[in-house]
Design a protein around this motif. Structure first.
Motif, mmCIF file in Angstrom:
data_model
loop_
_atom_site.group_PDB
_atom_site.id
_atom_site.type_symbol
_atom_site.label_atom_id
_atom_site.label_comp_id
_atom_site.label_asym_id
_atom_site.label_seq_id
_atom_site.Cartn_x
_atom_site.Cartn_y
_atom_site.Cartn_z
ATOM 1 N N ASP A 175 26.773 50.761 32.543
ATOM 2 C CA ASP A 175 25.487 51.318 32.143
ATOM 3 C C ASP A 175 24.327 50.745 32.958
ATOM 4 N N PHE A 176 23.452 51.653 33.392
ATOM 5 C CA PHE A 176 22.279 51.259 34.166
ATOM 6 C C PHE A 176 21.097 52.046 33.615
ATOM 7 N N LEU A 177 20.123 51.348 33.082
ATOM 8 C CA LEU A 177 18.981 51.990 32.443
ATOM 9 C C LEU A 177 17.747 51.903 33.328
ATOM 10 N N LEU A 178 17.003 52.989 33.359
ATOM 11 C CA LEU A 178 15.732 53.033 34.079
ATOM 12 C C LEU A 178 14.628 53.253 33.058
ATOM 13 N N THR A 179 13.623 52.378 33.060
ATOM 14 C CA THR A 179 12.536 52.478 32.095
ATOM 15 C C THR A 179 11.196 52.651 32.801
ATOM 16 N N LEU A 180 10.466 53.629 32.318
ATOM 17 C CA LEU A 180 9.085 53.811 32.715
ATOM 18 C C LEU A 180 8.260 53.226 31.571
ATOM 19 N N GLU A 181 7.617 52.113 31.804
ATOM 20 C CA GLU A 181 6.949 51.398 30.717
ATOM 21 C C GLU A 181 5.799 52.216 30.137
ATOM 22 N N THR A 218 18.227 63.806 35.932
ATOM 23 C CA THR A 218 17.358 63.989 34.768
ATOM 24 C C THR A 218 16.029 64.518 35.280
ATOM 25 N N ARG A 219 15.635 65.681 34.752
ATOM 26 C CA ARG A 219 14.326 66.222 35.117
ATOM 27 C C ARG A 219 13.314 65.705 34.120
ATOM 28 N N LEU A 220 12.360 64.910 34.593
ATOM 29 C CA LEU A 220 11.335 64.323 33.737
ATOM 30 C C LEU A 220 9.980 64.938 34.068
ATOM 31 N N THR A 226 7.438 64.307 28.366
ATOM 32 C CA THR A 226 6.776 63.232 27.647
ATOM 33 C C THR A 226 5.289 63.217 28.008
ATOM 34 N N GLU A 227 4.531 62.471 27.242
ATOM 35 C CA GLU A 227 3.095 62.407 27.489
ATOM 36 C C GLU A 227 2.735 61.152 28.290
ATOM 37 N N THR A 228 1.670 61.268 29.022
ATOM 38 C CA THR A 228 1.167 60.124 29.773
ATOM 39 C C THR A 228 0.955 58.925 28.865
ATOM 40 N N GLY A 229 1.416 57.773 29.328
ATOM 41 C CA GLY A 229 1.226 56.538 28.583
ATOM 42 C C GLY A 229 2.376 56.166 27.676
ATOM 43 N N THR A 230 3.334 57.049 27.504
ATOM 44 C CA THR A 230 4.459 56.728 26.624
ATOM 45 C C THR A 230 5.586 56.076 27.415
ATOM 46 N N PRO A 231 6.372 55.227 26.773
ATOM 47 C CA PRO A 231 7.538 54.646 27.458
ATOM 48 C C PRO A 231 8.703 55.637 27.459
ATOM 49 N N VAL A 232 9.477 55.578 28.528
ATOM 50 C CA VAL A 232 10.626 56.475 28.664
ATOM 51 C C VAL A 232 11.790 55.675 29.240
ATOM 52 N N THR A 233 12.967 55.902 28.681
ATOM 53 C CA THR A 233 14.168 55.272 29.231
ATOM 54 C C THR A 233 15.195 56.337 29.577
ATOM 55 N N LEU A 234 15.669 56.270 30.799
ATOM 56 C CA LEU A 234 16.735 57.153 31.259
ATOM 57 C C LEU A 234 18.022 56.347 31.359
ATOM 58 N N ARG A 235 19.108 57.020 31.022
ATOM 59 C CA ARG A 235 20.379 56.313 30.985
ATOM 60 C C ARG A 235 21.369 56.856 31.995
ATOM 61 N N CYS A 236 22.150 55.957 32.564
ATOM 62 C CA CYS A 236 23.230 56.312 33.469
ATOM 63 C C CYS A 236 24.483 55.586 33.027
ATOM 64 N N GLY A 276 32.625 60.221 37.536
ATOM 65 C CA GLY A 276 32.393 60.054 36.119
ATOM 66 C C GLY A 276 31.028 59.515 35.810
ATOM 67 N N ILE A 277 29.977 60.086 36.397
ATOM 68 C CA ILE A 277 28.610 59.629 36.149
ATOM 69 C C ILE A 277 27.920 60.594 35.205
ATOM 70 N N THR A 278 27.425 60.056 34.121
ATOM 71 C CA THR A 278 26.725 60.857 33.126
ATOM 72 C C THR A 278 25.304 60.339 32.992
ATOM 73 N N GLN A 279 24.351 61.248 33.148
ATOM 74 C CA GLN A 279 22.950 60.888 32.960
ATOM 75 C C GLN A 279 22.420 61.534 31.691
ATOM 76 N N SER A 280 21.597 60.777 30.978
ATOM 77 C CA SER A 280 20.986 61.337 29.777
ATOM 78 C C SER A 280 19.569 60.817 29.603
ATOM 79 N N PRO A 281 18.662 61.664 29.096
ATOM 80 C CA PRO A 281 18.879 63.079 28.856
ATOM 81 C C PRO A 281 18.892 63.858 30.168
ATOM 82 N N ARG A 282 19.220 65.100 30.145
ATOM 83 C CA ARG A 282 19.166 65.941 31.341
ATOM 84 C C ARG A 282 17.750 66.446 31.604
ATOM 85 N N HIS A 283 17.010 66.655 30.523
ATOM 86 C CA HIS A 283 15.630 67.102 30.632
ATOM 87 C C HIS A 283 14.796 66.340 29.608
ATOM 88 N N LYS A 284 13.568 65.993 30.022
ATOM 89 C CA LYS A 284 12.665 65.338 29.067
ATOM 90 C C LYS A 284 11.231 65.650 29.449
#
Lengths: 114, 113
Positions: free
Chosen positions: B73-79, B108-110, B13-23, B3-11
């Motif tokens: 919930d486990f979040l991964l952030t790219l600052e 998630t394909r980033l 983004t531009e260099t320098g922006t913050p991104v958060t992936l969710r599990c 029962g593991i759901t990751q979101s988004p599946r695809h993203k």
């Protein structure tokens, strides 16, 4: 689809034949080994595992062999089917390694020919 | 699986922006992990968690942070995303550590442009 299959060794087998996928592991002290299957666009899926006190373990259509002398692990798939097409990789766990003690191999791309 | 759901599946983004992936997991597993998968490499551990608010670094943690405020919930952030962080990210869980197989999400394909 996922590009994880690029740059990987490839094994091509005829449908119905048996497949043998090999893995050389790095740490002679590793005591738990796992085989995973990864289909395009999906996450790795557990197939079978084996502990270091065993030489062989069988599952449904799959057998894992462990040769600790030469640090070699193999996955045998009997009567290969089209659905077996995927990337297969092994993983080893060092004793007492904890959550970060798992090391993954790079994988082998298994292609089934009709 | 598990029962593991990751979101988004695809993203993208531009260099320098913050991104958060969710599990998100529904199996009440204690351990959760973030891995990245790149051509020519095996799965590499970024960060992991061994309980709520308990996290630690993995092999390739630079540029990443994580948070776990709830068991599920486990979040991964790219600052500040960089092109070298273009990858496929997988979340995984186990009930225990060391001697039980990981259960993975579908990734998630980033892409960082």
């Amino acid at each position: 689809g996922e590009s994880v299959g690029l740059h990987l060794p490839t094994l091509s087998v005829q449908e119905g034949d048996n497949s043998i996928i090999n893995c050389a592991y790095s740490n002679s002290a590793s005591d738990y080994f796992i085989w995973y299957k990864q289909e395009s666009g999906k996450g790795p899926q557990f197939i079978i595992d084996i502990r270091s006190n065993m030489d062989k373990r069988q599952g449904q259509r799959v057998t894992v062999l462990l040769n600790k002398t030469v640090k070699h692990l193999s996955l045998q798939i009997a009567a290969t089917q089209p659905g077996d097409s995927a990337v297969y990789f092994c993983a080893e766990t060092r004793p007492g390694g904890g959550a970060d003690g798992l090391t993954f191999g790079k994988g082998t791309h298994l292609i089934i020919q009709p | 699986d598990a029962g593991i759901t990751q979101s988004p599946r695809h993203k993208v983004t531009e260099t320098g922006t913050p991104v958060t992936l969710r599990c998100h997991q529904t199996e009440n597993h204690r351990y959760m992990y973030w891995y990245r998968q790149d051509p020519g490499h095996g799965l590499r551990l970024i960060h992991y968690s061994y309980g709520v608010k308990d996290t630690d670094k993995g092999e390739v943690s630079d540029g990443y942070s994580v948070s776990r405020s709830k068991t599920e919930d486990f979040l991964l952030t790219l600052e500040s995303a960089t092109s070298s962080q273009t990858s496929v990210y997988f979340c995984a869980t186990t009930p225990g550590q060391g001697d039980s197989p990981l259960h993975f999400g579908n990734g998630t394909r980033l892409t960082v442009t």
